[in-house]
Design an enzyme around this catalytic site. Structure first.
Site, PDB file in Angstrom:
ATOM      1  N   HIS A 218       0.868  -1.184   0.000  1.00  0.00           N
ATOM      2  CA  HIS A 218       0.000   0.000   0.000  1.00  0.00           C
ATOM      3  C   HIS A 218       0.900   1.228   0.000  1.00  0.00           C
ATOM      4  CE1 HIS A 218      -3.740   2.276   0.778  1.00  0.00           C
ATOM      5  NE2 HIS A 218      -2.901   3.135   1.346  1.00  0.00           N
ATOM      6  N   CYS A 219       0.730   2.058  -1.008  1.00  0.00           N
ATOM      7  CA  CYS A 219       1.586   3.234  -1.159  1.00  0.00           C
ATOM      8  C   CYS A 219       0.809   4.484  -0.768  1.00  0.00           C
ATOM      9  CB  CYS A 219       2.081   3.364  -2.599  1.00  0.00           C
ATOM     10  SG  CYS A 219       3.121   4.816  -2.864  1.00  0.00           S
TER      11      CYS A 219
END
Length: 333
Positions: free
Chosen positions: A190-191
């Protein structure tokens, strides 16, 4: 993929009644294809805004401090076009990565029998129902309902996976994201900078985003170097429309920003390309999960992400990958 309770949030049940479907709320009816995907996370939204601000800051310094005041019009026009094109592609890639559902799913999930005593679902050659149709969408949240489990027509010996956090029937190679609050198949990470998970459906746009940010960072650093040399040779008051102290501060900040993002995005770009070529996500590498999906060539893995066949569309954030013969579904969906 080995079953290690410390990092696998899966309930593996051999009987449908143990899934406790009565505790799951039926998911809402899936929206139409093309519905915008957006994660309402405060930290992610703030990081996305900061990303745009930094790109626009670089745009301001490049144009109004270095290029427009320059008396070399050919130099200014060529570099202005190149920098603005790369910045536009970077921001467009950022939007596609942020607003694209990271998962390709099907309207009906199917699981194979454990006929040979296998501990995991096996590859499906055909969907359970001829009506199954692949659409864009996240793994349905809360679909581990009694009705849905009964529709799977489970037989003795079959295994299904349930995520205890989002109460969904979990496909293979899926991991639960605590920010997106649902399971993401082929989740790399997850960025927060794109406010989204990087999954099988938006990995292309994330790779393009890191590539174009690295390119504009390198381009900006080169122009800053030439501008400093030019200003040292001539009068500082004539090489910029701003005062010399202001010009130096703006250029130093841009240099620091460009160097930082060049290193960061180059590393991310390299790790993403390596992950695509090996067909192993960042989470799978980190957890050293057992490989149970069909092994393909590096070129086929690239086409599975960027589209089939190879074309200029690979570099375009506006081109949606066409899988063609490069079928990415070499595992259970």
């Amino acid at each position: 993929m080995m079953l290690i309770p410390t990092h696998h949030f899966r309930d593996i049940e051999r009987k449908p009644e143990y899934l406790q479907p009565e505790k799951c709320v039926p998911p809402p009816y899936p929206g139409p294809v093309g519905t915008m995907w957006f994660i309402r996370d405060g930290c992610g939204i703030a990081c996305a805004i900061v990303t745009w601000f930094l790109v626009l800051y670089a745009e301001f310094v490049v144009l109004f401090v270095m290029l427009i005041p320059s008396r070399d019009y050919v130099y200014s026009i060529i570099n202005g076009i190149v920098f603005n094109l790369l910045a536009f592609l970077a921001l467009a890639s950022h939007c596609r990565a942020m607003l694209t559902d990271p998962v390709r799913t099907c309207t009906e999930m199917a699981f194979t029998l454990l006929g040979r005593g296998a501990s995991f679902p096996e590859k499906l050659d055909k969907p359970v129902s001829g009506r199954s149709k692949c659409l864009l969408g996240a793994v349905p949240k809360g679909n581990a309902t009694k009705e849905f489990i009964e529709s799977l027509q489970l037989k003795p010996g079959q295994v299904v996976y349930k995520c205890p956090k989002c109460c969904s029937i979990k496909p293979d190679r899926a991991h639960h994201c605590s920010v997106c609050k649902r399971c993401i198949r082929k989740m790399d990470h997850h960025c927060p900078w794109v406010n989204n998970c990087v999954g099988e459906n938006n990995q292309k746009y994330f790779v393009l985003f890191t590539m174009y940010i690295a390119l504009i960072s390198l381009h900006a650093l080169i122009m800053v170097g030439f501008h400093f040399l030019h200003c040292f040779e001539e009068d500082w008051t004539k090489c910029s429309s701003f005062s010399p102290p202001t010009t130096v501060i703006l250029l130093i900040l841009l240099c620091f920003e460009g160097l930082l993002f060049l290193i960061f995005t180059s590393v991310m770009f390299g790790t993403q390309v390596h992950s695509i070529c090996t067909d192993e996500t960042g989470i799978e590498q980190l957890k050293k999960e057992e490989r149970r999906w069909a092994k393909k060539t590096k070129w086929m893995n690239m086409k599975a992400v960027f589209g089939h066949p190879f074309s200029l569309g690979w570099a375009s954030p506006f081109a949606t990958p066409d899988q063609g013969k490069a079928d990415p579904y070499q595992y259970v969906v």
